[in-house]
Write a protein that holds these residues in place. Structure first.
Motif, PDB file in Angstrom:
ATOM      1  N   PHE A  20       0.832  -1.205   0.000  1.00 54.23           N
ATOM      2  CA  PHE A  20       0.000   0.000   0.000  1.00 54.23           C
ATOM      3  C   PHE A  20       0.868   1.257   0.000  1.00 54.23           C
ATOM      4  CE2 PHE A  20      -1.869   3.387   2.624  1.00 54.23           C
ATOM      5  CZ  PHE A  20      -2.966   3.724   1.838  1.00 54.23           C
ATOM      6  N   ILE A  21       1.903   1.264   0.824  1.00 51.91           N
ATOM      7  CA  ILE A  21       2.788   2.429   0.898  1.00 51.91           C
ATOM      8  C   ILE A  21       3.509   2.654  -0.428  1.00 51.91           C
ATOM      9  CG2 ILE A  21       4.928   3.297   1.943  1.00 51.91           C
ATOM     10  CD1 ILE A  21       3.998   2.086   4.569  1.00 51.91           C
ATOM     11  N   SER A  22       3.983   1.573  -1.048  1.00 57.70           N
ATOM     12  CA  SER A  22       4.744   1.746  -2.282  1.00 57.70           C
ATOM     13  C   SER A  22       3.860   2.132  -3.462  1.00 57.70           C
ATOM     14  CB  SER A  22       5.527   0.473  -2.607  1.00 57.70           C
ATOM     15  OG  SER A  22       4.667  -0.580  -2.950  1.00 57.70           O
ATOM     16  N   VAL A  23       2.595   1.753  -3.448  1.00 59.41           N
ATOM     17  CA  VAL A  23       1.703   2.074  -4.567  1.00 59.41           C
ATOM     18  C   VAL A  23       1.059   3.448  -4.379  1.00 59.41           C
ATOM     19  CG1 VAL A  23      -0.440   1.404  -5.724  1.00 59.41           C
ATOM     20  CG2 VAL A  23       1.249  -0.334  -5.130  1.00 59.41           C
ATOM     21  N   LYS A  24       0.477   3.688  -3.215  1.00 64.65           N
ATOM     22  CA  LYS A  24      -0.262   4.938  -2.976  1.00 64.65           C
ATOM     23  C   LYS A  24       0.642   6.106  -2.585  1.00 64.65           C
ATOM     24  CE  LYS A  24      -4.488   3.514  -3.553  1.00 64.65           C
ATOM     25  NZ  LYS A  24      -5.427   4.094  -4.472  1.00 64.65           N
ATOM     26  N   LYS A  25       1.781   5.823  -1.989  1.00 62.00           N
ATOM     27  CA  LYS A  25       2.733   6.840  -1.533  1.00 62.00           C
ATOM     28  C   LYS A  25       2.053   7.931  -0.700  1.00 62.00           C
ATOM     29  CE  LYS A  25       5.484   6.200  -5.638  1.00 62.00           C
ATOM     30  NZ  LYS A  25       5.834   6.772  -6.910  1.00 62.00           N
ATOM     31  N   PRO A  26       1.468   7.558   0.448  1.00 66.35           N
ATOM     32  CA  PRO A  26       0.831   8.580   1.284  1.00 66.35           C
ATOM     33  C   PRO A  26       1.862   9.623   1.726  1.00 66.35           C
ATOM     34  CG  PRO A  26       0.751   6.413   2.343  1.00 66.35           C
ATOM     35  CD  PRO A  26       1.417   6.246   1.034  1.00 66.35           C
ATOM     36  N   LYS A  27       1.500  10.862   1.575  1.00 69.90           N
ATOM     37  CA  LYS A  27       2.438  11.971   1.801  1.00 69.90           C
ATOM     38  C   LYS A  27       3.056  11.927   3.203  1.00 69.90           C
ATOM     39  CE  LYS A  27       2.833  16.862   0.946  1.00 69.90           C
ATOM     40  NZ  LYS A  27       2.203  18.057   0.445  1.00 69.90           N
ATOM     41  N   ILE A  28       2.238  11.643   4.211  1.00 70.29           N
ATOM     42  CA  ILE A  28       2.736  11.664   5.588  1.00 70.29           C
ATOM     43  C   ILE A  28       3.803  10.587   5.816  1.00 70.29           C
ATOM     44  CG2 ILE A  28       0.971  10.153   6.555  1.00 70.29           C
ATOM     45  CD1 ILE A  28       0.893  12.138   8.951  1.00 70.29           C
ATOM     46  N   ILE A  29       3.677   9.468   5.139  1.00 70.23           N
ATOM     47  CA  ILE A  29       4.654   8.384   5.302  1.00 70.23           C
ATOM     48  C   ILE A  29       5.808   8.561   4.328  1.00 70.23           C
ATOM     49  CG2 ILE A  29       5.004   5.888   5.085  1.00 70.23           C
ATOM     50  CD1 ILE A  29       2.116   5.545   6.065  1.00 70.23           C
ATOM     51  N   GLN A  33      11.971  10.803   7.027  1.00 73.21           N
ATOM     52  CA  GLN A  33      13.396  10.878   6.730  1.00 73.21           C
ATOM     53  C   GLN A  33      13.966   9.539   6.271  1.00 73.21           C
ATOM     54  OE1 GLN A  33      15.228  12.504  10.266  1.00 73.21           O
ATOM     55  NE2 GLN A  33      15.595  14.434   9.212  1.00 73.21           N
ATOM     56  N   LYS A  34      13.543   8.467   6.893  1.00 78.18           N
ATOM     57  CA  LYS A  34      14.068   7.152   6.545  1.00 78.18           C
ATOM     58  C   LYS A  34      13.719   6.782   5.105  1.00 78.18           C
ATOM     59  CE  LYS A  34      14.153   4.120   9.813  1.00 78.18           C
ATOM     60  NZ  LYS A  34      13.809   3.099  10.807  1.00 78.18           N
ATOM     61  N   ILE A  35      12.497   7.054   4.700  1.00 80.82           N
ATOM     62  CA  ILE A  35      12.090   6.742   3.331  1.00 80.82           C
ATOM     63  C   ILE A  35      12.767   7.700   2.353  1.00 80.82           C
ATOM     64  CG2 ILE A  35      10.129   6.661   1.749  1.00 80.82           C
ATOM     65  CD1 ILE A  35       8.487   5.516   4.026  1.00 80.82           C
ATOM     66  N   GLN A  36      12.916   8.944   2.732  1.00 74.54           N
ATOM     67  CA  GLN A  36      13.606   9.889   1.861  1.00 74.54           C
ATOM     68  C   GLN A  36      15.077   9.513   1.668  1.00 74.54           C
ATOM     69  OE1 GLN A  36      12.397  12.390  -0.119  1.00 74.54           O
ATOM     70  NE2 GLN A  36      10.526  11.318   0.464  1.00 74.54           N
ATOM     71  N   PHE A  38      16.084   6.409   1.451  1.00 75.96           N
ATOM     72  CA  PHE A  38      15.991   5.388   0.402  1.00 75.96           C
ATOM     73  C   PHE A  38      15.826   6.042  -0.965  1.00 75.96           C
ATOM     74  CE2 PHE A  38      14.810   2.247   3.720  1.00 75.96           C
ATOM     75  CZ  PHE A  38      15.640   1.215   3.327  1.00 75.96           C
ATOM     76  N   VAL A  39      14.992   7.078  -1.038  1.00 74.72           N
ATOM     77  CA  VAL A  39      14.759   7.759  -2.314  1.00 74.72           C
ATOM     78  C   VAL A  39      16.054   8.393  -2.815  1.00 74.72           C
ATOM     79  CG1 VAL A  39      13.523   9.666  -3.419  1.00 74.72           C
ATOM     80  CG2 VAL A  39      12.303   8.118  -1.892  1.00 74.72           C
ATOM     81  N   LYS A  40      16.841   8.972  -1.919  1.00 73.74           N
ATOM     82  CA  LYS A  40      18.115   9.584  -2.327  1.00 73.74           C
ATOM     83  C   LYS A  40      19.092   8.528  -2.823  1.00 73.74           C
ATOM     84  CE  LYS A  40      17.998  13.695   0.549  1.00 73.74           C
ATOM     85  NZ  LYS A  40      18.571  14.413   1.693  1.00 73.74           N
ATOM     86  N   MET A  41      19.128   7.365  -2.166  1.00 69.19           N
ATOM     87  CA  MET A  41      20.079   6.322  -2.560  1.00 69.19           C
ATOM     88  C   MET A  41      19.613   5.558  -3.795  1.00 69.19           C
ATOM     89  SD  MET A  41      21.527   4.641   0.961  1.00 69.19           S
ATOM     90  CE  MET A  41      20.010   3.811   1.287  1.00 69.19           C
ATOM     91  N   LEU A  42      18.341   5.204  -3.856  1.00 71.17           N
ATOM     92  CA  LEU A  42      17.842   4.317  -4.903  1.00 71.17           C
ATOM     93  C   LEU A  42      17.032   5.025  -5.982  1.00 71.17           C
ATOM     94  CD1 LEU A  42      16.555   1.438  -2.591  1.00 71.17           C
ATOM     95  CD2 LEU A  42      18.726   1.533  -3.794  1.00 71.17           C
ATOM     96  N   GLY A  43      16.628   6.251  -5.718  1.00 67.67           N
ATOM     97  CA  GLY A  43      15.709   6.931  -6.618  1.00 67.67           C
ATOM     98  C   GLY A  43      14.286   6.535  -6.280  1.00 67.67           C
ATOM     99  N   GLU A  44      13.347   7.252  -6.857  1.00 64.77           N
ATOM    100  CA  GLU A  44      11.932   6.996  -6.562  1.00 64.77           C
ATOM    101  C   GLU A  44      11.507   5.605  -7.032  1.00 64.77           C
ATOM    102  OE1 GLU A  44       7.993   8.837  -5.525  1.00 64.77           O
ATOM    103  OE2 GLU A  44       9.885   9.904  -5.646  1.00 64.77           O
ATOM    104  N   LYS A  45      11.862   5.276  -8.267  1.00 61.32           N
ATOM    105  CA  LYS A  45      11.459   3.977  -8.824  1.00 61.32           C
ATOM    106  C   LYS A  45      12.172   2.836  -8.099  1.00 61.32           C
ATOM    107  CE  LYS A  45      10.716   1.750 -13.228  1.00 61.32           C
ATOM    108  NZ  LYS A  45      10.828   1.872 -14.689  1.00 61.32           N
ATOM    109  N   GLY A  46      13.440   3.011  -7.767  1.00 62.60           N
ATOM    110  CA  GLY A  46      14.178   1.985  -7.041  1.00 62.60           C
ATOM    111  C   GLY A  46      13.605   1.723  -5.659  1.00 62.60           C
ATOM    112  N   THR A  47      13.145   2.778  -5.006  1.00 61.17           N
ATOM    113  CA  THR A  47      12.533   2.633  -3.686  1.00 61.17           C
ATOM    114  C   THR A  47      11.226   1.852  -3.783  1.00 61.17           C
ATOM    115  OG1 THR A  47      13.522   4.722  -2.978  1.00 61.17           O
ATOM    116  CG2 THR A  47      11.680   3.905  -1.683  1.00 61.17           C
ATOM    117  N   VAL A  48      10.429   2.137  -4.793  1.00 62.61           N
ATOM    118  CA  VAL A  48       9.168   1.412  -4.982  1.00 62.61           C
ATOM    119  C   VAL A  48       9.457  -0.060  -5.256  1.00 62.61           C
ATOM    120  CG1 VAL A  48       7.160   1.171  -6.493  1.00 62.61           C
ATOM    121  CG2 VAL A  48       7.871   3.432  -5.717  1.00 62.61           C
ATOM    122  N   ILE A  49      10.452  -0.338  -6.092  1.00 68.65           N
ATOM    123  CA  ILE A  49      10.820  -1.725  -6.392  1.00 68.65           C
ATOM    124  C   ILE A  49      11.318  -2.426  -5.129  1.00 68.65           C
ATOM    125  CG2 ILE A  49      12.465  -3.178  -7.647  1.00 68.65           C
ATOM    126  CD1 ILE A  49      12.241  -1.118  -9.955  1.00 68.65           C
TER     127      ILE A  49
END
Length: 68
Positions: A20-29, A33-36, A38-49
């Motif tokens: 649910f988090i990876s598909v809907k990407k709720p703004k609050i979650i 910082q922890k997810i961001q 991941f986004v910095k290291m892997l990129g947005e698509k890499g984080t979803v994968i």
């Protein structure tokens, strides 16, 4: 229902929540910082994968625990 079956159910619910988090990407979650990090290291698509693979593993372990 045994303890391992309950743990399996929890793992399946966890996996569904991560999907649910990876598909809907709720703004609050998604802005945590922890997810961001991941986004910095892997990129947005890499984080979803990464989240999707992690969720599939959790669901598979949950099913295995329930069935065994």
């Amino acid at each position: 229902m045994t303890g391992l079956q309950i743990l399996g159910l929890v793992a399946i619910l966890y996996g569904a929540f991560v999907i649910f988090i990876s598909v809907k990407k709720p703004k609050i979650i998604w802005e945590m910082q922890k997810i961001q990090a991941f986004v910095k290291m892997l990129g947005e698509k890499g984080t979803v994968i990464f989240f999707s693979v992690w969720a599939i593993i959790a669901i598979a372990v949950g099913v295995w625990l329930i069935v065994r």
